[in-house]
Design an enzyme around this catalytic site. Structure first.
Site, mmCIF file in Angstrom:
data_model
loop_
_atom_site.group_PDB
_atom_site.id
_atom_site.type_symbol
_atom_site.label_atom_id
_atom_site.label_comp_id
_atom_site.label_asym_id
_atom_site.label_seq_id
_atom_site.Cartn_x
_atom_site.Cartn_y
_atom_site.Cartn_z
ATOM 1 N N SER A 148 19.943 39.065 76.909
ATOM 2 C CA SER A 148 20.584 40.031 77.804
ATOM 3 C C SER A 148 20.334 41.436 77.280
ATOM 4 O O SER A 148 20.209 41.642 76.062
ATOM 5 C CB SER A 148 22.090 39.779 77.875
ATOM 6 O OG SER A 148 22.754 40.807 78.604
ATOM 7 N N TYR A 162 30.089 37.841 73.904
ATOM 8 C CA TYR A 162 28.874 37.718 74.716
ATOM 9 C C TYR A 162 27.756 38.592 74.156
ATOM 10 O O TYR A 162 26.632 38.122 73.923
ATOM 11 C CB TYR A 162 29.170 38.094 76.163
ATOM 12 C CG TYR A 162 27.965 38.010 77.068
ATOM 13 C CD1 TYR A 162 27.509 36.785 77.532
ATOM 14 C CD2 TYR A 162 27.275 39.157 77.454
ATOM 15 C CE1 TYR A 162 26.398 36.694 78.363
ATOM 16 C CE2 TYR A 162 26.169 39.082 78.276
ATOM 17 C CZ TYR A 162 25.735 37.854 78.739
ATOM 18 O OH TYR A 162 24.626 37.780 79.554
#
Length: 257
Positions: A148, A162
Site C-alpha cells: 500500500s 495497517y
C-alpha cells in the site's frame, strides 16, 4: 510484442480474490486466459464470484481463512491437490483497523499483522514446491504481494497496524526476492493508492472529492489500472524484475516519499 504480456495457460492463485483489488486482479487474469484460483474467508461470496468469473474463463473457488498458519497450510494443500505447478501467486488478502492511539487495541495489531504479513510468508513458503515446478530461467514463477502507499508514507488516518503491516510487506518482498531469485522465483509488490474497495469505501464516501482533487491524476484507481500492473508482473515482460515495490496511485507517493 504481444507475447511479452501473454499469461494464457498459466495457473494463478489470488487471495482475497472475491472483492476489491483482489477481484480486479482475478478478473484480469481470467480474461487474459489464466486458470485462476481465488480464495477468501466467506465461502458463499467466494463461490459466487468464481461462478461469475467462470463466464469469461477458468476460475475456481477455495475458501480459506489466511489469518493463521493452519489456514495458509489448508489453502496450499488444496491447491496442491489440483495443480502440480503454480505460475503466479498474488498475496492480496488483508485487513485494516482504525482507532485513536489511546484506544488502539492490542488484538487489532495481532489480527492485522497475522493476516497482512505472516499470511503472505506462510502461504508463499507452503506453495514453494508448486512455484518451483512452474519456474524456468526464461520465465520465472511469480509472487506478487499487495502492499500500500500507506506503507510508503504516514497516512492521515489512525490505522497504525495497517500502515506498519504494509511497510513490513514491502520489506518482506525484498527479502523473499533476494533469497528466491536463484530458484527462478521473482517476488515483487504493488502499492495501491485509492481504489474502489470495501476497505476504502468509508474513506471515499467521506473524503472522495478531496482525494480526487489532490491526486496528481485527478482520479482514483480503476480496475484496469490494477489488472494491467498485475498482468505485467506476471508476464515475460517482467522476467528481469524482482524485489521492487510499484506504486499504482496516480502519483500520490511522488509527493510524500
Amino acid at each position: 510484442m504481444s507475447h511479452l504480456f501473454d499469461i494464457s495457460g498459466k495457473v494463478a492463485v489470488v487471495t482475497g480474490g472475491s472483492r476489491g483489488i483482489g477481484l480486479m486482479i482475478a478478473r484480469g487474469f481470467v480474461e487474459a486466459g489464466a486458470k485462476t484460483y481465488i480464495s477468501s474467508r466467506k465461502a458463499d461470496v467466494c463461490n459466487a464470484v468464481a461462478e461469475e468469473l467462470s463466464g469469461s474463463g477458468q476460475c475456481i473457488s477455495i475458501p480459506a481463512d489466511l489469518g493463521s498458519e493452519a489456514g495458509c497450510r489448508y489453502l496450499a494443500d488444496e491447491v496442491a491437490k489440483r495443480e502440480e505447478q503454480v505460475h503466479i501467486l498474488v498475496n492480496n488478502a488483508g485487513a485494516t483497523w482504525g482507532a485513536p492511539i489511546a484506544e488502539f487495541p492490542d488484538d487489532a495489531f495481532d489480527k492485522v499483522m497475522n493476516l497482512n504479513v505472516k499470511g503472505i510468508f506462510h502461504l508463499t513458503r507452503f506453495l514453494l514446491p508448486q512455484l518451483q515446478k512452474a519456474a524456468t530461467e526464461a520465465d520465472p514463477a511469480r509472487v506478487i504481494n499487495i502492499g500500500s502507499v500507506d506503507g510508503l508514507q504516514a497516512p492521515a488516518m489512525e490505522t497504525y497496524a495497517y500502515s506498519s503491516s504494509k511497510a513490513a510487506v514491502h520489506q518482506l518482498t525484498r527479502h523473499l526476492a533476494h533469497n528466491l531469485a536463484s530458484r527462478n522465483i521473482i517476488v515483487n509488490a504493488i502499492a495501491p493508492g485509492p481504489f474502489e474497495s470495501k476497505m476504502m469505501h468509508e474513506t471515499l464516501q467521506r473524503f472522495g472529492d478531496n482525494i480526487r482533487a489532490t491526486n496528481p491524476r485527478k482520479r482514483i484507481g480503476e480496475p484496469d489500472d490494477m489488472a494491467g500492473t498485475a498482468i505485467f508482473l506476471s508476464s515475460k515482460a517482467s522476467a528481469y524484475i524482482t524485489g521492487v515495490v510499484i506504486p499504482v496511485d496516480g502519483g500520490v507517493s511522488t509527493r510524500h516519499q
